[in-house]
Design an enzyme around this catalytic site. Structure first.
Site, short mmCIF file in Angstrom:
data_model
loop_
_atom_site.label_atom_id
_atom_site.label_comp_id
_atom_site.label_asym_id
_atom_site.label_seq_id
_atom_site.Cartn_x
_atom_site.Cartn_y
_atom_site.Cartn_z
CE LYS A 210 -3.50 2.34 2.76
NZ LYS A 210 -4.48 2.28 3.84
CD GLU A 216 9.26 -6.08 7.23
OE1 GLU A 216 8.99 -4.95 6.75
OE2 GLU A 216 9.05 -6.37 8.42
N GLY A 271 -4.83 -1.93 5.03
CA GLY A 271 -4.03 -3.07 4.57
C GLY A 271 -4.71 -4.41 4.80
NE ARG A 272 -6.55 -3.96 10.88
CZ ARG A 272 -5.90 -2.81 11.01
NH1 ARG A 272 -4.76 -2.62 10.37
NH2 ARG A 272 -6.39 -1.83 11.74
CD GLU A 357 -1.87 -4.54 11.33
OE1 GLU A 357 -2.51 -4.37 10.27
OE2 GLU A 357 -0.64 -4.75 11.33
CG HIS A 388 -4.56 -36.13 15.98
ND1 HIS A 388 -4.81 -37.37 16.54
CD2 HIS A 388 -5.52 -35.93 15.05
CE1 HIS A 388 -5.87 -37.89 15.93
NE2 HIS A 388 -6.33 -37.03 15.03
CE LYS A 508 5.78 -1.10 10.32
NZ LYS A 508 4.81 -0.49 9.42
O1 F6P Z 1 3.16 -2.74 9.75
C1 F6P Z 1 1.84 -3.09 9.62
C2 F6P Z 1 1.34 -2.81 8.24
O2 F6P Z 1 1.23 -1.45 8.05
C3 F6P Z 1 0.02 -3.52 7.99
O3 F6P Z 1 -1.06 -2.83 8.46
C4 F6P Z 1 0.06 -3.66 6.51
O4 F6P Z 1 -0.88 -4.59 6.04
C5 F6P Z 1 1.48 -4.08 6.30
O5 F6P Z 1 2.21 -3.33 7.25
C6 F6P Z 1 2.04 -3.86 4.93
O6 F6P Z 1 1.96 -2.53 4.54
P1 F6P Z 1 2.17 -2.11 3.04
O7 F6P Z 1 1.09 -2.73 2.22
O8 F6P Z 1 2.11 -0.62 3.03
O9 F6P Z 1 3.52 -2.61 2.59
#
Ligand code: F6P
Length: 541
Positions: A210, A216, A271-272, A357, A388, A508
């Site tokens: 987003k 990452e 995002g979620r 979240e 199990h 972060k």
């Molecule tokens: O760090 C949490 C978050 O902001 C989530 O809410 C989101 O889904 C994820 O990181 C990834 O964010 P982006 O889509 O901006 O890379």
């Protein structure tokens, strides 16, 4: 959400619920079922092809009435309408919350700041459909003229969990001659395993973010770009092997992806809550546009149900209220989600982000510290595997863990014997949890005296059972939207904002400082002793 004057614990319905709980907490499900032969009908909702049986929850008619009164005192109906009409209910970020627009029909009009968002939504959907057709038909060629066979989605959180869950859930509908892989972790092993055995010439990366700034994702995308350039031996290869999904056009351009190959979405999609935005493009490529539209229609059906159905028969409302009841009155800290379908193996992981979240918050909309519990821990595994492993604790441990069992009448693969056993197990687990096995029954089995206590199942452990006809794209959409809206209901009752996630920021920021310190051993360390020592471990390396 607008300012709520009344504090939760001051509401008349809350006070009545406290009294009610004191009166009924000793009742058990054996007794409740015995005394009310109509219980299962009273506490089962059948709508949208979903059979939702909550008769094994520890509630009575009065409980549901009081919980509904609580929803009314909280103004839930108005709040649902506010979300659906594009009001800026994400108050801390001053944003509308419109994932429901992503699956609404073209003719609908939803305004944000006076602008109809629907033409934009359908424009992106049409572009996604044209692109996914091109890939599936072999018309999109890689830099060396080969069709794409491998799709790798790079993203994390909402830009990963929805796509990977949906792919796993709907794999049955995906072509056998394509590979779909998902990279999220900054651990280089994730990317290394994803590209392992694949030809760069036939691989397309989707960089899904987003913000297009997430550490990452950006690090993984840069390494993936190096791999493509190095394997194909041409810098120009990037344009045919990378597309982006983002709200941030500038950053996409800076990364070197042609914005022609970018699929956008909007700040009113969290995002979620984004798996039905362009973030779903890997899903669309995997299952084809027709199936993807079926997925959207399932979401939309549940959205309509949530908006229009009276609370007494409204599935997400009932689920949300039960979650509050279990969390705040039964004091259950966790909620297990147990899908009896192996394709749903990533569903609990997806729900973890969606629920935790969203509702892992400690202050009200006004910033006051809450004096009650908010979001429970959601977790789970598919059945029968979990039986199990951790079910022992659910059956005989000292904690009460409400369970959601999810099953399908028909299997997707023709192994009828397996399915009968699967279904027998989902039904048996709910029965065992609710009714257990008492001392008398254990003794009657001729159990040795010293083992009697060990073999008693107290029962009275709450669960809900959801049965749907089949794991189709539509039904998956309904299930996801059902949990999304249940999370919203819980947020309204607790007067928290389910749509921001400020709690992820501190880690972060600290990681940014620490990475500099690890890489530059001249930097002085000013953390606590434990943190300094850990940083030093890596510096010495
Ligand atoms: O760090 C949490 C978050 O902001 C989530 O809410 C989101 O889904 C994820 O990181 C990834 O964010 P982006 O889509 O901006 O890379």
């Amino acid at each position: 959400m607008s300012h709520i004057e009344n504090h939760l614990t001051e509401l008349p319905s809350w006070k009545k619920l406290i009294e009610h709980y004191a009166q009924i907490h000793k009742l058990n499900l054996r007794q409740l079922f015995k005394e009310d032969r109509d219980r299962v009908n009273r506490f089962t909702v059948k709508d949208l092809d979903i059979y939702f049986d909550y008769s094994k929850q520890r509630v009575m008619g009065d409980t549901m009435e009081l919980l509904t009164q609580l929803a009314n005192e909280r103004g839930l109906k108005k709040k649902i309408e506010a979300m659906f009409s594009g009001e800026k209910i994400n108050t801390t970020e001053n944003r509308a919350v419109l994932h429901i627009a992503l699956r609404a029909p073209k003719e609908k009009s939803i305004l944000v700041d006076g602008q109809d968002v629907m033409p934009g939504v359908h424009h992106v959907l049409e572009r996604m459909a044209a692109f996914s057709d091109k890939i599936r038909n072999g018309d999109w060629l890689g830099h060396t003229g080969k069709p794409i066979k491998n799709i790798i989605n790079i993203g994390i959180g909402g830009s990963d969990l929805g796509p990977v869950m949906a792919y796993e859930a709907l794999k049955h509908y995906a072509p056998d001659d394509m590979n779909f892989r998902f990279v999220s972790n900054i651990d280089g092993s994730d990317l290394a395993e994803a590209i392992s055995g694949l030809k760069a010439e036939e691989t397309l990366f989707i960089v899904a973010s987003k913000t297009f700034t997430t550490l990452e994702t950006m690090v993984n995308a840069q390494s993936a770009r190096e791999w493509i350039v190095c394997e194909i031996n041409d810098k120009e290869a990037v344009s045919k092997h990378f597309i982006a999904v983002s709200t941030n056009e500038d950053e996409v351009r800076k990364f070197g992806i042609d914005t022609e190959n970018m699929f956008g979405f909007w700040d009113w999609v969290g995002g979620r809550y984004s798996m039905t935005s362009a973030i779903g493009i890997s899903t669309m490529i995997a299952i084809g546009k027709e199936n993807y539209y079926r997925l959207l229609s399932g979401f939309h059906e549940m959205d309509n149900h949530f908006l229009n159905t009276p609370f007494e028969r409204n599935i997400p409302v009932i689920m949300g209220l039960l979650a509050v009841w279990n969390n705040n009155f039964l004091q259950s800290d966790t909620q297990a989600v147990l899908p009896y379908d192996n394709y749903l193996k990533r569903f609990p992981a997806y729900l973890q982000q969606l629920t935790m979240e969203s509702n892992g918050k400690q202050v009200t909309q006004n910033g006051q510290r809450v004096n009650y519990q908010t979001g429970p821990v959601y977790w789970g595994e598919p059945g029968t595997n979990g039986q199990h492993s951790f079910y022992q604790l659910i059956h005989q441990g000292t904690k009460i863990i409400p369970c959601d069992f999810i099953g399908f009448k028909e299997p997707l693969n023709p192994w009828p014997l397996h399915h009968d056993y699967l279904i027998a197990n989902i039904i048996a687990q709910g029965e065992a949890l609710a009714f257990g096995k008492n001392r008398e029954e254990v003794e009657q089995e001729g159990t040795e005296a010293r083992l009697v206590n060990h073999k008693i199942f107290e029962g009275n452990r709450p669960s809900s059972t959801f049965i749907l006809p089949k794991l189709t794209p539509e039904n998956l959409g309904k299930l996801i939207a059902m949990y999304e809206h249940s999370v919203f209901v819980q947020g309204v009752i607790w007067d928290i904002n389910p749509f921001d996630q400020m709690g992820v920021e501190l880690g972060k920021v600290l990681a940014k400082t620490i990475i500099d310190e690890i890489q530059d051993s001249k930097k002085s360390l000013i953390h606590d002793d434990s943190t300094n020592a850990l940083v030093n471990l890596f510096r010495k390396r």
